[in-house]
Design a protein around this motif. Sequence first.
Motif: not given
Length: 154
Positions: A35-46
């Motif tokens: 969940i941390q990686s998904a939110f950092d990469d997809v939602w944070g880094e777009l």
Amino acid sequence: MTKKITLFIFIFFSVYSLQAQNVKPEEKQSIKQLIQSAFDDVWGELDSTKIEKYHTDDFLLLEHGEIWTNDTIKSCYIAKARTAEKLPKRTNSFEFIRFVKSKNSIWFAYQNYATLSIDGKKIMDLQWLESAVAIKTKQGWKLQMLHSTRVARD
């Protein structure tokens, strides 16, 4: 008759215990990292190229009354967000509430916190109450479903 009832109760709880298994510490850690990686990469880094790394092909996001798929996230949310003149930096953190395992899936609930900043200056704090289902695949754990409700912040 008592023996039949006792046998029924024993069978019921045996089957139930197989369905609702304990989540091992290493599985919890894998889910937290997912969940941390998904939110950092997809939602944070777009980064729409990371969607398939973290989501199943049939992924669904129930986002505050809307239904989003991988395509919706890619072509609507990320594409629109990338048109901003200056993209905010998103810092994600999570407070996990509960994990429940059933065969090759884990359902989990958590608080999702995001801080948005531009040029090092905080512009907004956001919060969601979320639940998700992760599925064990050949590539490891992937998100199959997320349900997200915004939480009002002062």
